[in-house]
Each structure stands twice: as C-alpha cells, then as structure tokens.
Design a protein around this motif. Structure first.
Motif, PDB file in Angstrom:
ATOM      1  N   TYR A 114     -40.301  15.839   7.300  1.00 34.69           N
ATOM      2  CA  TYR A 114     -40.501  14.924   6.171  1.00 34.69           C
ATOM      3  C   TYR A 114     -39.678  15.379   4.961  1.00 34.69           C
ATOM      4  N   HIS A 115     -39.792  16.647   4.614  1.00 33.07           N
ATOM      5  CA  HIS A 115     -39.096  17.145   3.422  1.00 33.07           C
ATOM      6  C   HIS A 115     -37.576  17.153   3.611  1.00 33.07           C
ATOM      7  N   LEU A 116     -37.115  17.359   4.849  1.00 33.57           N
ATOM      8  CA  LEU A 116     -35.685  17.253   5.130  1.00 33.57           C
ATOM      9  C   LEU A 116     -35.206  15.823   4.893  1.00 33.57           C
ATOM     10  N   LEU A 117     -35.964  14.842   5.352  1.00 32.17           N
ATOM     11  CA  LEU A 117     -35.571  13.448   5.150  1.00 32.17           C
ATOM     12  C   LEU A 117     -35.542  13.089   3.669  1.00 32.17           C
ATOM     13  N   VAL A 118     -36.489  13.595   2.899  1.00 33.54           N
ATOM     14  CA  VAL A 118     -36.481  13.346   1.451  1.00 33.54           C
ATOM     15  C   VAL A 118     -35.264  14.020   0.820  1.00 33.54           C
ATOM     16  N   LEU A 119     -34.959  15.238   1.246  1.00 30.08           N
ATOM     17  CA  LEU A 119     -33.784  15.951   0.740  1.00 30.08           C
ATOM     18  C   LEU A 119     -32.517  15.145   1.023  1.00 30.08           C
ATOM     19  N   LEU A 120     -32.379  14.656   2.240  1.00 29.21           N
ATOM     20  CA  LEU A 120     -31.214  13.847   2.596  1.00 29.21           C
ATOM     21  C   LEU A 120     -31.171  12.566   1.784  1.00 29.21           C
ATOM     22  N   LYS A 121     -32.326  11.917   1.614  1.00 35.34           N
ATOM     23  CA  LYS A 121     -32.412  10.678   0.839  1.00 35.34           C
ATOM     24  C   LYS A 121     -31.965  10.925  -0.601  1.00 35.34           C
ATOM     25  N   SER A 122     -32.343  12.057  -1.162  1.00 37.78           N
ATOM     26  CA  SER A 122     -31.978  12.348  -2.554  1.00 37.78           C
ATOM     27  C   SER A 122     -30.468  12.519  -2.709  1.00 37.78           C
ATOM     28  N   LYS A 123     -29.790  12.848  -1.620  1.00 42.68           N
ATOM     29  CA  LYS A 123     -28.336  13.025  -1.622  1.00 42.68           C
ATOM     30  C   LYS A 123     -27.630  11.770  -1.094  1.00 42.68           C
ATOM     31  N   LYS A 124     -28.441  10.713  -0.851  1.00 40.83           N
ATOM     32  CA  LYS A 124     -27.937   9.435  -0.339  1.00 40.83           C
ATOM     33  C   LYS A 124     -27.221   9.608   1.006  1.00 40.83           C
ATOM     34  N   ILE A 125     -27.788  10.463   1.854  1.00 38.49           N
ATOM     35  CA  ILE A 125     -27.279  10.672   3.201  1.00 38.49           C
ATOM     36  C   ILE A 125     -28.165   9.870   4.154  1.00 38.49           C
ATOM     37  N   SER A 126     -27.533   9.002   4.927  1.00 32.96           N
ATOM     38  CA  SER A 126     -28.291   8.122   5.816  1.00 32.96           C
ATOM     39  C   SER A 126     -28.463   8.758   7.200  1.00 32.96           C
ATOM     40  N   MET A 127     -29.437   8.233   7.942  1.00 37.05           N
ATOM     41  CA  MET A 127     -29.632   8.675   9.319  1.00 37.05           C
ATOM     42  C   MET A 127     -28.394   8.345  10.153  1.00 37.05           C
ATOM     43  N   ASN A 128     -27.728   7.260   9.829  1.00 40.82           N
ATOM     44  CA  ASN A 128     -26.506   6.890  10.537  1.00 40.82           C
ATOM     45  C   ASN A 128     -25.449   7.989  10.389  1.00 40.82           C
ATOM     46  N   GLU A 129     -25.331   8.548   9.203  1.00 43.21           N
ATOM     47  CA  GLU A 129     -24.373   9.636   8.980  1.00 43.21           C
ATOM     48  C   GLU A 129     -24.763  10.881   9.781  1.00 43.21           C
ATOM     49  N   ILE A 130     -26.051  11.138   9.853  1.00 46.91           N
ATOM     50  CA  ILE A 130     -26.543  12.276  10.638  1.00 46.91           C
ATOM     51  C   ILE A 130     -26.247  12.043  12.116  1.00 46.91           C
ATOM     52  N   HIS A 131     -26.508  10.817  12.592  1.00 48.81           N
ATOM     53  CA  HIS A 131     -26.235  10.488  13.994  1.00 48.81           C
ATOM     54  C   HIS A 131     -24.752  10.647  14.320  1.00 48.81           C
ATOM     55  N   LYS A 132     -23.882  10.222  13.414  1.00 45.90           N
ATOM     56  CA  LYS A 132     -22.433  10.351  13.632  1.00 45.90           C
ATOM     57  C   LYS A 132     -22.037  11.823  13.779  1.00 45.90           C
ATOM     58  N   GLU A 133     -22.602  12.652  12.925  1.00 45.88           N
ATOM     59  CA  GLU A 133     -22.290  14.099  12.995  1.00 45.88           C
ATOM     60  C   GLU A 133     -22.822  14.693  14.295  1.00 45.88           C
ATOM     61  N   LEU A 134     -24.001  14.271  14.717  1.00 50.80           N
ATOM     62  CA  LEU A 134     -24.542  14.760  15.989  1.00 50.80           C
ATOM     63  C   LEU A 134     -23.648  14.337  17.153  1.00 50.80           C
ATOM     64  N   GLU A 135     -23.135  13.127  17.112  1.00 49.18           N
ATOM     65  CA  GLU A 135     -22.226  12.655  18.159  1.00 49.18           C
ATOM     66  C   GLU A 135     -20.975  13.523  18.249  1.00 49.18           C
ATOM     67  N   LYS A 136     -20.441  13.936  17.108  1.00 44.54           N
ATOM     68  CA  LYS A 136     -19.256  14.794  17.081  1.00 44.54           C
ATOM     69  C   LYS A 136     -19.508  16.116  17.782  1.00 44.54           C
ATOM     70  N   ARG A 137     -20.763  16.546  17.777  1.00 43.46           N
ATOM     71  CA  ARG A 137     -21.101  17.876  18.280  1.00 43.46           C
ATOM     72  C   ARG A 137     -21.552  17.885  19.743  1.00 43.46           C
ATOM     73  N   LYS A 138     -21.446  16.768  20.412  1.00 43.52           N
ATOM     74  CA  LYS A 138     -21.841  16.710  21.823  1.00 43.52           C
ATOM     75  C   LYS A 138     -21.047  17.674  22.666  1.00 43.52           C
TER      76      LYS A 138
END
Length: 90
Positions: free
Chosen positions: A66-90
């Motif tokens: 929960y607190h990680l998601l709030v931290l990301l939200k405060s930096k305007k980082i979307s789940m889509n951006e996180i998913h893209k980075e995870l895809e790069k690391r496959k």
C-alpha cells in the motif's frame, strides 16, 4: 484483491479528495513523510519476516505494498510504467 485493484482504490481516493482519507493525508504531507512511512513499514516487514508469524509477515507485506503504491502515486508513476519496466527485465 489484486494490486491493480488497490492501485485503483488509491486513484479513486485521490480523485475524491475526501478529507478523512489516509491516502490523501499522506499525499498532502509530502514526499519526506511518504518515504519515512514506507521505510517504517519496510522495517516492520523485515522484523516480522525474521521473528514473526506468517500471518504478521503477510499483514506487514500488505502495508508495504500500500505505502509503495502511495509513494509511486506521489511521484506520478503509473502501474503501466512499472509493468513496462518489469517487461524489460524478463
């Protein structure tokens, strides 16, 4: 509930701007407090992982997520951006 569902709930809290929302309170307090709270929750997770029960470890993991998601939200980082980075690391 999935992490994406929690992210959507956080989005809805931000959009609603409810004064009694813990999410909005954290975001209003700013990055230093958000980072501090995330660090506290991460420390509690580590302690329970090493010395606590499985149940407490799960509870603390949820708090960290929960607190990680709030931290990301405060930096305007979307789940889509996180998913893209995870895809790069496959």
């Amino acid at each position: 509930m999935k992490i994406e569902d929690l992210d959507e709930i956080i989005d809805n809290r931000v959009k609603s701007r409810k004064k009694n929302s813990y999410t909005n309170k954290l975001l209003k307090l700013g990055p230093k407090i958000i980072a501090q709270k995330f660090g506290e929750e991460a420390s509690e997770l580590i302690i329970d992982f090493l010395k606590g029960s499985k149940k407490r470890t799960i509870e603390e993991a949820v708090d960290v997520i929960y607190h990680l998601l709030v931290l990301l939200k405060s930096k305007k980082i979307s789940m889509n951006e996180i998913h893209k980075e995870l895809e790069k690391r496959k």
